[in-house]
Enzyme design. Structure first.
Site: not given
Length: 570
Positions: A342, A444
Site C-alpha cells: 500500500e 485479496e
C-alpha cells in the site's frame, strides 16, 4: 457529425444543465440513433502507458461517438475545468460501455484528468476512467461503465483534478457498447484462448500403423492457474476447515501471521510459530504460498516499537533485520513477497528513511531470496475510479520511478476489495497495466458485507470471471479467511459448519467450470483423438484390444496444439 452547442451552465450547486437546454437535448434524443452495439464487434484489449507525440487512431473507429453531439464547453457545480464533451442519447441500462481517448493539457507539470458520464435524467454522474496527462505529449485514457437505469440524455465530459488547470484537449475518442451477452462471450472466447489448449493424441501400433477406435481417457491431476484464499491460525488443528480448503484451492496467503507486528511484537522477540505451522499446512496441501507482507507503509499497522524508534539509523537497522530474519527463514518457501504494501497510499518508511528506502527493500529482498517474485500491492486500483493515488497511471508512474532507481519489478498486486464492481473499468485497468508485461495478481478479492449475500455472490462471480478471462492476470486470491467465530473480513464462503454460503456456491461452480476433470473418447480414422483442456497436469491412458499404455503430460500456455504420440505394444 460533431457540432458545437452552447455551454451547459448549471444553477449553483446543481449537477445538471440549464432548464433551457434540457428540453432541447431531450427533443434531440428522439431523433438520435440509439446507443446499441453493432453485431460482431470484438472487445479491443489495446492500451498504452507511454506518452506519445501523436495520438493513435480511435478504437472501434470511434464507436457511437461518431454520432454524438459535441459541446465545446461544459460546466458542472463541482470543481475542475472541462474539455469538449459529448452528448449521448438513449443510453441503455446493463450495457457494458468501453471508453478510450487520448488526452493532453495546456499547462505546466502533470495532472490527473478524469472522464465522467452524467445522466441528465437524474443528474447522477460517475467516473469512468483517468489518465496522468502532460502538455508535451498525448496520454491514453481507457475506462468504462454501465448504467443502473436507462438515460435519455447523458453527457460524457472530462474533469481536471487540479483546480484552475488549463484547457484539456481530447483526440481519438471512442465509446463502444457491448450487450451483456457479447461481454460474456468475449470472456469465454478469451478463456478458451489463454486458459485452455488443444491436444491431439496420436495412437499407433508397434509397427507404426494408425490405430482406429482406441479408447482414450484423460484425467486432470492439477490445475495450472493459481486460485486460492487467505487463511489464518484458525485453520490449524481444524480438520473440517483443512479438508474444505484442500478440496478447492491450490494457493494460499496468510491473513496476518507474517506481518511484522505478528512476527516481532516487541523488539528482538521474534515468534514465527504460527507462520511455520501455516506454511507446513500449505505445503502438505500441494499449494503455493504468497508472502504477505514484508513491510506495510500504513503507520496504523506498523509495530508500535518501530514507530517509536527515534533515529533514522535505528529504523534502518530494524528494517534490515526484518528482511534478513524473514527471508532467510523462508528462503524458497514463498513464490511471492509483497515487499511494500500500500505504498501508493502511505509512506511511513520513505518519509523517515528517504525516497530510496523502497529501492533498498527490493534489492535486499532479491538478494535474500533470488527465486521469489517481488510485488507491490495496493487497493483501489481496480475497485474505484476516483482514488487518484492508486489509478493505473499512478501505479505505472511509481513502478517507473523505482525502476529508474534500479529496482527490477516482477509483479503487480491488486487487492480488489469491491463494493459494486464496475466491470468495464476493471477490464480497462487490467488492459493498461498489462502493457507492462508483468504478472498481475488479484491478491485479496472480496465484496463488501454491506451487501446482502446473494448480491455479494453475484458481484463476486463477475469479478472472478473478469480476472480469469484477462490475459494479464496470472492468479487470484480470495480474502476469505475465517476467524474463530466463523466471521470473515468482509465475505465468507461458508458458515461455521462448512456449508456453502452463496459466495461459496459461486466459487465451487467456477472451479468446476475451470478444470477438465475427465475426457473420454476414441481415435478417429486417422488414429487421432482431439480435445481441448484447461492448462495443468494430466494422466493419459489408451487401450485397444489387449494393448494399453499410460503416461502423463503437461499443458502450459501456448498458441500451438499439444501433440502426444502413443505407440501401443502387443
Amino acid at each position: 457529425m460533431d457540432s458545437a452547442a452552447a455551454p451547459l451552465l448549471p444553477p449553483p450547486r446543481a449537477m445538471k444543465p440549464t432548464a433551457v437546454l434540457l428540453p432541447l437535448l431531450l427533443l434531440a434524443a428522439s431523433l438520435a440513433p440509439h446507443a446499441s452495439s453493432a453485431d460482431g464487434v470484438r472487445y479491443d484489449y489495446k492500451a498504452y502507458t507511454e506518452c506519445k507525440g501523436h495520438p493513435e487512431p480511435a478504437l472501434y473507429n470511434g464507436g457511437i461517438l461518431r454520432w454524438a453531439k459535441k459541446i465545446k464547453d461544459f460546466r458542472t457545480a463541482d470543481e475542475g475545468n472541462y474539455s469538449p464533451s459529448f452528448v449521448l442519447y438513449n443510453m441503455s441500462a446493463g450495457m457494458a460501455y468501453s471508453f478510450s481517448c487520448w488526452v493532453k493539457f495546456n499547462g505546466p507539470g502533470t495532472i490527473h484528468v478524469k472522464a465522467k458520464i452524467m445522466s441528465l435524467d437524474n443528474a447522477g454522474s460517475q467516473c469512468l476512467g483517468t489518465a496522468l496527462v502532460r502538455n508535451d505529449c498525448w496520454s491514453f485514457l481507457k475506462g468504462g461503465f454501465t448504467l443502473n437505469s436507462p438515460s435519455q440524455t447523458s453527457v460524457l465530459y472530462f474533469q481536471a483534478a487540479t483546480a484552475n488547470a488549463s484547457m484539456v484537449s481530447i483526440r481519438s475518442a471512442s465509446l463502444q457498447p457491448f450487450s451483456p451477452e457479447q461481454w460474456s462471450q468475449h470472456r469465454e472466447d478469451r478463456i478458451q484462448l489463454i486458459r485452455k489448449r488443444f491436444v491431439n493424441v496420436h495412437v499407433s501400433d508397434s509397427s507404426g500403423a494408425r490405430v482406429v477406435g482406441a479408447k482414450v481417457a484423460v484425467h486432470q491431476m492439477s490445475r495450472d492457474f493459481p486460485f486460492g484464499s487467505a487463511i489464518s491460525k484458525t485453520i490449524l488443528g481444524n480438520k473440517p476447515y483443512q479438508d474444505w480448503f484442500k478440496k478447492r484451492f491450490n494457493a494460499a496467503v496468510f491473513e496476518n501471521e507474517l506481518k511484522w507486528y505478528a512476527t516481532e511484537p516487541a523488539p528482538g522477540k521474534e515468534d514465527y510459530a504460527l507462520a511455520d505451522q501455516l506454511l507446513q499446512f500449505v505445503q502438505s496441501s500441494d499449494a503455493v504460498a504468497r508472502g504477505h507482507n514484508i513491510f506495510w507503509e500504513d503507520p496504523k499497522y506498523t509495530p508500535w516499537w518501530v514507530k517509536n524508534l527515534t533515529s533514522a539509523d535505528q529504523l534502518r537497522a530494524a528494517v534490515a533485520g526484518r528482511i534478513e530474519s524473514l527471508l532467510s527463514r523462508y528462503k524458497g518457501d514463498f513464490v511471492h513477497w509483497d515487499v511494500s504494501n500500500e505504498m501508493l497510499h502511505f509512506d511511513f518508511y520513505e518519509s523517515r528513511l528517504g525516497r530510496n528506502a523502497t529501492t533498498d527493500f527490493f534489492r535486499t529482498a532479491k538478494r535474500a531470496d533470488p527465486l521469489a517474485t517481488l510485488f507491490l500491492n495496493d487497493f483501489n486500483v481496480v475497485e474505484v475510479c476516483d482514488d487518484l493515488s492508486s489509478s493505473a497511471d499512478s501505479y505505472v508512474s511509481r513502478l517507473r520511478q523505482l525502476a529508474d532507481a534500479g529496482v527490477t519489478f516482477e509483479g503487480i498486486g491488486l487487492e480488489a476489495h469491491f463494493a459494486k464492481p464496475n466491470i468495464p473499468y476493471v477490464r480497462a485497468v487490467l488492459d493498461k497495466l498489462g502493457t507492462l508485461r508483468l504478472p498481475i495478481w488479484l491478491t485479496e478479492v472480496d465484496i463488501s458485507n454491506a451487501l446482502d449475500p446473494k448480491t455479494q455472490a453475484a458481484y463476486l462471480e463477475e469479478v472472478l470471471r473478469e480476472g480469469f478471462a484477462h490475459p494479464s492476470v496470472d492468479g487470484i486470491m480470495l480474502w476469505t479467511a475465517m476467524d474463530a467465530s466463523a466471521a470473515c473480513y468482509q465475505m465468507c464462503l461458508t458458515d461455521g459448519n462448512f456449508t456453502n454460503l452463496p459466495a461459496g456456491d459461486v466459487v465451487d461452480r467456477l472451479l468446476g467450470e475451470w478444470q477438465t476433470r475427465e475426457v473420454l473418447g476414441a481415435t478417429n480414422d486417422r488414429g487421432s483423438f482431439n480435445f481441448s483442456a484447461f492448462l495443468g497436469e494430466y494422466k493419459l491412458s489408451v487401450t485397444y484390444l489387449n494393448s494399453s499404455a499410460e503416461g502423463t503430460f503437461s499443458l502450459a500456455r501456448s498458441d500451438d496444439t499439444k501433440h502426444i504420440t502413443i505407440r501401443l505394444q502387443p
